[in-house]
Write an enzyme that holds these catalytic residues in place. Structure first.
Site, PDB file in Angstrom:
ATOM      1  N   HIS A 202       0.842  -1.219   0.000  1.00 53.53           N
ATOM      2  CA  HIS A 202       0.000   0.000   0.000  1.00 53.53           C
ATOM      3  C   HIS A 202       0.868   1.257   0.000  1.00 53.53           C
ATOM      4  O   HIS A 202       0.428   2.301   0.475  1.00 53.53           O
ATOM      5  CB  HIS A 202      -0.939   0.024   1.211  1.00 53.53           C
ATOM      6  CG  HIS A 202      -1.673  -1.274   1.426  1.00 53.53           C
ATOM      7  ND1 HIS A 202      -2.899  -1.541   0.867  1.00 53.53           N
ATOM      8  CD2 HIS A 202      -1.324  -2.401   2.119  1.00 53.53           C
ATOM      9  CE1 HIS A 202      -3.283  -2.758   1.212  1.00 53.53           C
ATOM     10  NE2 HIS A 202      -2.337  -3.303   1.967  1.00 53.53           N
TER      11      HIS A 202
ATOM     12  N   SER B  29      12.662  22.105 -17.378  1.00 56.57           N
ATOM     13  CA  SER B  29      11.371  22.751 -17.604  1.00 56.57           C
ATOM     14  C   SER B  29      11.608  24.059 -18.347  1.00 56.57           C
ATOM     15  O   SER B  29      12.666  24.662 -18.223  1.00 56.57           O
ATOM     16  CB  SER B  29      10.712  23.025 -16.246  1.00 56.57           C
ATOM     17  OG  SER B  29       9.940  24.202 -16.288  1.00 56.57           O
TER      18      SER B  29
ATOM     19  N   LYS C  27      14.185  22.707 -12.307  1.00 55.12           N
ATOM     20  CA  LYS C  27      13.625  21.369 -12.497  1.00 55.12           C
ATOM     21  C   LYS C  27      14.529  20.392 -13.232  1.00 55.12           C
ATOM     22  O   LYS C  27      15.228  20.743 -14.170  1.00 55.12           O
ATOM     23  CB  LYS C  27      12.319  21.487 -13.281  1.00 55.12           C
ATOM     24  CG  LYS C  27      11.217  22.126 -12.491  1.00 55.12           C
ATOM     25  CD  LYS C  27      10.574  21.154 -11.551  1.00 55.12           C
ATOM     26  CE  LYS C  27       9.319  20.603 -12.200  1.00 55.12           C
ATOM     27  NZ  LYS C  27       8.786  19.501 -11.445  1.00 55.12           N
TER      28      LYS C  27
ATOM     29  N   GLU D 183       8.461   8.644 -17.563  1.00 55.34           N
ATOM     30  CA  GLU D 183       7.036   8.910 -17.793  1.00 55.34           C
ATOM     31  C   GLU D 183       6.637   8.493 -19.206  1.00 55.34           C
ATOM     32  O   GLU D 183       5.544   7.954 -19.426  1.00 55.34           O
ATOM     33  CB  GLU D 183       6.744  10.400 -17.556  1.00 55.34           C
ATOM     34  CG  GLU D 183       6.954  10.788 -16.095  1.00 55.34           C
ATOM     35  CD  GLU D 183       7.117  12.291 -15.890  1.00 55.34           C
ATOM     36  OE1 GLU D 183       6.767  13.069 -16.796  1.00 55.34           O
ATOM     37  OE2 GLU D 183       7.619  12.678 -14.813  1.00 55.34           O
TER      38      GLU D 183
END
Ligand code: ARG
Length: 463
Positions: free
Chosen positions: A162, A283, A289, A296
């Site tokens: 979890h 970014s 960033k 992804e």
């Protein structure tokens, strides 16, 4: 011999009107199925060799056709071949060109065969090669993971259920879980070989043929194991396509799991790994960033792989026997899926080679969340002859106490522990040691360092 006018599609003896321009534009598949040219030529050569052996065509015709086909193969591989949409697909494009090169004897090539069995033969051969390619890429990934696991046998981290701290594990063991998944993927792809090894060539349009062909001969020549058994089923069967797409989907699902995992670990909240700048992007507005875009990308691509499986299942649903144009889309779906998966496996390998575990963060996190509670419960069973349910209750009481006192389990004194379980002795304190906890999991498949070492060795030998 029927004259074949080279500027007309082959079936134009019956279809008198010029195909409507819109259908010409959308009905052809040459831009996609030209990928099958090698397999198509291989299949055609095996076919004419068989026709000659069976005395269906002459020695000269066979040689002339093979000469022409080899020439076409060279033209295509040297980008000297002019593909034409008018001739619809790779099979017609090659046959048309054969007429140009060797003349009317090209007309013998299509004896005892249809594009229906021809295309599946090509396609099965293609998927067999694709399967081997994926298998190689999987081997590479597995080797990379084994290397990471080997370096991190003694790296301690929390194992999660979890996404909450559950019990301490070795990072090596964690990565070895993915070795298991990718090995299962390999098996899944290899298991598909049984159907891929059934040779469709010779079932013709749907009935088989009146010519005295030898399907065992082409089976052997093309590296299949057996000829397929039912001509009607053969031309409509695309189960082997589904098998491939399903195997790709499961493998992609595994990629999406490991990438999601790494995205979480890389997040500022977790910070369990660093990634080399090589696999990060910036970014356009936030100068600070460094984003895990590649991970992804891999996670996202799983969606299109699943989508492809569902497209194919939907195309096949309710389709009566036998061949229909609907089936033509199978190639675009498979080619796209194969390219996506094979690229993804390569990208994943690159990312995996650029992970830097933050061992301190992993250890710190493993010290949170009363992670050795189960070890304490086990200890009470082994050393104080309690039932597990009894020890579970006592341990929960100890955890509650620690939580109230804002202490970690390892910070509790023996006196504090004895308030809840009076018969405890000093040696209980060792169960809160994470290394001790991990190494106590000696059961087969467990996370003890020794177990992991043995597993890594076993797989290194296997590959
Ligand atoms: N390009 C076709 C396909 O991939 C080849 C088979 C054509 N057969 C036919 N009966 N139209 O499906």
């Amino acid at each position: 011999m029927t004259k074949n006018k080279n500027n007309r599609a082959i079936w134009n003896t019956r279809i008198k009107k010029k195909t409507s321009s819109i259908f010409l534009r959308i009905g052809n598949s040459i831009d996609i199925d030209k990928k099958l040219y090698k397999e198509d030529i291989l299949g055609s050569i095996a076919h004419v060799e068989m026709l000659f052996k069976q005395k269906i065509i002459s020695f000269q015709v066979k040689n002339k056709i093979i000469y022409g086909l080899r020439k076409i193969e060279k033209e295509i591989s040297n980008n000297k071949f002019e593909f034409s949409k008018e001739y619809e697909d790779i099979h017609m494009n090659i046959e048309k060109r054969l007429f140009k090169i060797i003349g009317e004897e090209a007309g013998y090539l299509h004896t005892a065969r249809s594009r229906n069995d021809q295309v599946i033969t090509d396609f099965k051969l293609w998927i067999k090669t694709a399967t081997k390619e994926i298998d190689n890429s999987l081997n590479k990934i597995i080797k990379t993971i084994l290397k990471i696991a080997e370096k991190n046998i003694e790296t301690i981290m929390p194992g999660f259920t979890h996404l909450k701290n559950a019990q301490a594990v070795s990072l090596g063991h964690y990565f070895m879980a993915y070795v298991e998944m990718f090995i299962r993927d390999k098996k899944r792809f290899i298991n598909n070989m049984e159907s891929l090894n059934e040779n469709p060539l010779g079932v013709s349009a749907l009935t088989g043929t009146s010519f005295n062909i030898d399907r065992n001969y082409t089976t052997k020549k093309l590296g299949f194991k057996n000829p397929t058994n039912n001509s009607i089923d053969t031309v409509s069967d695309r189960d082997f396509v589904l098998d491939y797409l399903y195997s790709c989907s499961v493998c992609s699902m595994h990629i999406s799991k490991i990438t999601e995992e790494l995205i979480i670990w890389y997040s500022d909240g977790f910070g369990l790994i660093k990634l080399n700048d090589k696999v990060l992007t910036g970014s356009s507005i936030m100068p600070q960033k460094k984003n895990p875009d590649l991970l992804e990308y891999l996670r996202g691509k799983t969606g299109s792989v699943y989508g492809n499986l569902f497209s194919m299942l939907t195309i096949l649903k309710g389709l009566p026997l036998s061949y229909f144009k609907d089936l033509q889309d199978d190639k675009e779906i498979v080619f796209n899926t194969h390219e996506t998966l094979n690229n993804n496996l390569k990208i994943l390998d690159e990312v995996l080679n650029n992970i830097i575990p933050n061992k301190k963060k992993m250890l710190d996190l493993a010290n949170e969340g009363f992670i050795t509670a189960t070890d304490l419960a086990d200890y009470l069973v082994t050393n104080h002859s309690m039932s597990f349910r009894d020890s579970y209750q006592k341990t929960a009481a100890i955890v509650n106490y620690a939580e109230k006192k804002k202490k970690k389990l390892q910070d509790l004194t023996l006196e504090e522990l004895k308030k809840i379980v009076p018969k405890l002795t000093k040696d209980v304190l060792q169960v809160f040691n994470l290394k001790y906890s991990i190494n106590s999991k000696k059961s087969y498949g467990g996370t003890s360092f020794d177990n992991i070492k043995k597993m890594i060795l076993k797989y290194k030998k296997q590959l």
